[in-house]
Motif scaffolding. Structure first.
Motif, PDB file in Angstrom:
ATOM      1  N   GLN A 315       0.827  -1.205   0.000  1.00 22.78           N
ATOM      2  CA  GLN A 315       0.000   0.000   0.000  1.00 22.78           C
ATOM      3  C   GLN A 315       0.865   1.260   0.000  1.00 22.78           C
ATOM      4  O   GLN A 315       0.604   2.211  -0.738  1.00 22.78           O
ATOM      5  N   GLU A 316       1.940   1.271   0.805  1.00 17.98           N
ATOM      6  CA  GLU A 316       2.826   2.430   0.848  1.00 17.98           C
ATOM      7  C   GLU A 316       3.473   2.683  -0.509  1.00 17.98           C
ATOM      8  O   GLU A 316       3.560   3.828  -0.974  1.00 17.98           O
ATOM      9  N   ALA A 317       3.913   1.604  -1.156  1.00 17.30           N
ATOM     10  CA  ALA A 317       4.567   1.751  -2.465  1.00 17.30           C
ATOM     11  C   ALA A 317       3.618   2.369  -3.484  1.00 17.30           C
ATOM     12  O   ALA A 317       3.994   3.280  -4.239  1.00 17.30           O
ATOM     13  N   VAL A 318       2.370   1.912  -3.508  1.00 15.27           N
ATOM     14  CA  VAL A 318       1.404   2.416  -4.478  1.00 15.27           C
ATOM     15  C   VAL A 318       1.011   3.855  -4.152  1.00 15.27           C
ATOM     16  O   VAL A 318       0.838   4.684  -5.056  1.00 15.27           O
ATOM     17  N   ARG A 321       3.717   5.981  -5.440  1.00 20.33           N
ATOM     18  CA  ARG A 321       3.655   6.038  -6.903  1.00 20.33           C
ATOM     19  C   ARG A 321       2.604   7.045  -7.362  1.00 20.33           C
ATOM     20  O   ARG A 321       2.814   7.799  -8.327  1.00 20.33           O
ATOM     21  N   MET A 322       1.473   7.095  -6.665  1.00 16.67           N
ATOM     22  CA  MET A 322       0.381   7.964  -7.075  1.00 16.67           C
ATOM     23  C   MET A 322       0.731   9.448  -6.958  1.00 16.67           C
ATOM     24  O   MET A 322       0.094  10.289  -7.589  1.00 16.67           O
ATOM     25  N   ARG A 323       1.738   9.793  -6.167  1.00 10.04           N
ATOM     26  CA  ARG A 323       2.158  11.183  -6.046  1.00 10.04           C
ATOM     27  C   ARG A 323       2.761  11.701  -7.351  1.00 10.04           C
ATOM     28  O   ARG A 323       2.917  12.905  -7.538  1.00 10.04           O
ATOM     29  N   HIS A 324       3.118  10.786  -8.252  1.00  6.26           N
ATOM     30  CA  HIS A 324       3.741  11.167  -9.525  1.00  6.26           C
ATOM     31  C   HIS A 324       2.880  10.693 -10.704  1.00  6.26           C
ATOM     32  O   HIS A 324       3.408  10.398 -11.774  1.00  6.26           O
ATOM     33  N   LEU A 325       1.570  10.649 -10.487  1.00  2.38           N
ATOM     34  CA  LEU A 325       0.680  10.052 -11.481  1.00  2.38           C
ATOM     35  C   LEU A 325       0.762  10.748 -12.830  1.00  2.38           C
ATOM     36  O   LEU A 325       0.911  10.100 -13.869  1.00  2.38           O
ATOM     37  N   GLU A 326       0.678  12.063 -12.844  1.00  6.60           N
ATOM     38  CA  GLU A 326       0.719  12.785 -14.108  1.00  6.60           C
ATOM     39  C   GLU A 326       2.149  12.933 -14.631  1.00  6.60           C
ATOM     40  O   GLU A 326       2.396  12.914 -15.834  1.00  6.60           O
ATOM     41  N   GLU A 327       3.095  13.080 -13.696  1.00  6.84           N
ATOM     42  CA  GLU A 327       4.500  13.276 -14.074  1.00  6.84           C
ATOM     43  C   GLU A 327       5.065  12.054 -14.792  1.00  6.84           C
ATOM     44  O   GLU A 327       5.767  12.174 -15.800  1.00  6.84           O
ATOM     45  N   TRP A 328       4.784  10.862 -14.264  1.00  3.47           N
ATOM     46  CA  TRP A 328       5.345   9.636 -14.833  1.00  3.47           C
ATOM     47  C   TRP A 328       4.420   8.977 -15.851  1.00  3.47           C
ATOM     48  O   TRP A 328       4.838   8.072 -16.564  1.00  3.47           O
ATOM     49  N   PRO A 352     -10.240   5.541  -6.341  1.00  2.00           N
ATOM     50  CA  PRO A 352     -10.645   6.936  -6.533  1.00  2.00           C
ATOM     51  C   PRO A 352     -10.020   7.591  -7.757  1.00  2.00           C
ATOM     52  O   PRO A 352     -10.536   8.592  -8.263  1.00  2.00           O
ATOM     53  N   ARG A 353      -8.921   7.050  -8.234  1.00  2.00           N
ATOM     54  CA  ARG A 353      -8.228   7.616  -9.393  1.00  2.00           C
ATOM     55  C   ARG A 353      -8.646   6.952 -10.699  1.00  2.00           C
ATOM     56  O   ARG A 353      -8.105   7.243 -11.756  1.00  2.00           O
ATOM     57  N   GLY A 354      -9.589   6.023 -10.601  1.00  2.00           N
ATOM     58  CA  GLY A 354     -10.095   5.369 -11.806  1.00  2.00           C
ATOM     59  C   GLY A 354      -9.097   4.444 -12.463  1.00  2.00           C
ATOM     60  O   GLY A 354      -9.165   4.232 -13.681  1.00  2.00           O
ATOM     61  N   LEU A 355      -8.165   3.866 -11.692  1.00  2.00           N
ATOM     62  CA  LEU A 355      -7.134   2.994 -12.251  1.00  2.00           C
ATOM     63  C   LEU A 355      -7.512   1.530 -12.093  1.00  2.00           C
ATOM     64  O   LEU A 355      -8.040   1.119 -11.061  1.00  2.00           O
ATOM     65  N   LYS A 356      -7.216   0.754 -13.102  1.00  2.00           N
ATOM     66  CA  LYS A 356      -7.516  -0.679 -13.087  1.00  2.00           C
ATOM     67  C   LYS A 356      -6.343  -1.435 -12.460  1.00  2.00           C
ATOM     68  O   LYS A 356      -5.189  -1.103 -12.700  1.00  2.00           O
TER      69      LYS A 356
END
Length: 446
Positions: A315-318, A321-328, A352-356
């Motif tokens: 959970q921490e890793a994901v 990762r989400m902090r850089h969603l648009e950047e990466w 909540p971010r609509g990711l599969k």
């Protein structure tokens, strides 16, 4: 030769690419690359060609052939190695010589980066291209490109190389910055962006000439000539990166997940955790674009807290990762290594971010899907068509496919790569901490 296969061979293009030989059950039994697909694939069925015992056995088993075109032979080399890793064809194992596997390495962290060849990539922050099962083509391309993009290949500079214009002259910080910029251009070319870069360089060259910056214009002219020379010696087509929409594993996975097509799985990210009883806990994030590993996009995470809890660590890793969603870039699918616990752990972060997202459990290579939050609508008909079984309860759907399924092999490839990357980082931290412990000991105890 089967009539159907003979008709299919007439459609082969005279372009570089990767070909797949299949047996009567549809299994991929051999993957190969070619500078000219038409000539290479047809050569297998030439009665006059001399073949060893293993190759004759391969030809006797071939019932069907598929292929993917690439822009360059270099792209074909990379794609070939990726497909061999994914499908593990039995005849590649029999015919392949692993001694020839090569990687190209450039470490931009060095003050003056070198272009090096290695057989074993390390988790050292350097850029690696490959693996290449036939290094000769790559080395030939590098010799051509070096005329326009001079680089250092040895620790000791060579006066002769400088006189020939094959090594840069670096006298100040501006020269060093320009050198690194040219190396990054080189990487882009080797990753298959030659066709895009050529008009950009020509535009820069013309502008420099108009601005009377003749020194810059001359350097750019050499780069343009090098790219055009590369086309003459290595490149046989001017098409973009391989259209992998026909990739069987991506297409079948899209069908199972209820997606319109393989184009909806352009970016797959895999996550794994590695630690030793809660010590030196790390996570890995690997990225596959169009089903092919994109090592330049890999990321690694050292956990904030040392805990023997894979679900909390995942959970921490994901979350990070989400902090850089648009950047990466937004992933089309996230694969977590683990069962229902790991899948459940990432649900509130990704939903909540609509990711599969899905999970893969190692025990029977089960695909785990959370019914409500994962954004995935499983197509039962596609699962059954591929010989799979579905098990459902109120919260989860579990899919079990045949072990030789292309979908299973793709997900295994992503999972195994995430595992390898995580273990390498964990091992590195463990060694560093062990070294620090030794250095802190009194001299008498060392």
């Amino acid at each position: 030769m089967l009539e159907k296969l003979a008709e299919k061979l007439k459609l082969l293009p005279a372009n570089p690419g990767v070909y797949f030989h299949r047996d009567k059950d549809g299994n991929i039994i051999y993957v190969g690359k070619a500078a000219n697909l038409r000539a290479r694939v047809k050569s297998y069925f030439n009665k006059d060609a001399r073949k060893d015992v293993k190759t004759r056995a391969l030809v006797e088993d071939i019932v069907d052939v598929d292929w993917m075109e690439t822009e360059t032979e270099l792209d074909a080399l990379f794609l070939e190695s990726e497909m061999i890793k994914r499908y593990k064809p039995k005849y590649n194992i029999l015919l392949r010589d692993d001694k020839n596997v090569m990687y190209l390495k450039i470490n931009f962290k060095d003050e003056i980066p070198m272009v090096e060849w290695t057989r074993e990539p390390q988790d050292d922050g350097a850029e690696y291209l490959g693996p290449y099962y036939s290094g000769g083509v790559v080395k030939n391309a590098m010799r051509v490109l070096r005329r326009g993009f001079p680089y250092f290949a040895k620790r000791q500079p060579s006066r002769l190389m400088k006189q020939m214009g094959l090594e840069p002259v670096i006298e100040n910080d501006v020269d060093a910055k320009e050198y690194k910029s040219n190396l990054r251009k080189l990487l882009r070319i080797l990753r298959g962006e030659r066709a895009r870069m050529l008009p950009v360089l020509e535009k820069e060259m013309n502008k420099a000439a108009r601005d009377l910056d003749f020194e810059k214009a001359e350097k750019l002219k050499r780069q343009v000539f090098a790219l055009k020379a590369l086309r003459g010696q290595i490149v046989f087509a001017d098409k973009e990166w391989a259209d992998l929409s026909s990739d069987e594993s991506l297409r079948d996975l899209a069908d199972i997940l209820g997606l319109p097509g393989a184009g909806d799985l352009k970016r797959i990210e895999g996550f794994d955790i590695s630690h030793q009883s809660g010590k030196n806990v790390v996570a890995s994030q690997v990225v596959f674009k169009n089903g092919v590993a994109s090592r330049m996009d890999y990321r690694k995470y050292k956990m904030r807290q040392e805990k023997n809890d894979d679900t909390a660590n995942m959970q921490e890793a994901v979350v990070r990762r989400m902090r850089h969603l648009e950047e990466w870039g937004r992933p089309d699918l996230i694969l977590v290594d683990g069962g229902k616990g790991q899948v459940e752990a990432v649900a509130d972060v990704l939903c909540p971010r609509g990711l599969k997202y899905i999970g893969i459990a190692e025990r029977q290579e089960e695909i785990i899907i959370e019914r409500e939050k994962s954004g995935v609508k499983v197509d039962r008909v596609s699962v059954e068509r591929l010989g799979g079984k579905m098990y459902e309860n109120d919260r989860f759907i579990t899919i079990l496919l045949p072990e030789n399924s292309p979908v299973v092999k793709l997900l295994q490839r992503v999972r195994d790569e995430a595992h390898r990357f995580a273990v390498n980082y964990h091992t590195l931290l463990k060694r560093r901490n062990a070294l620090k412990s030794v250095q802190k000991l009194p001299r008498s105890e060392k």
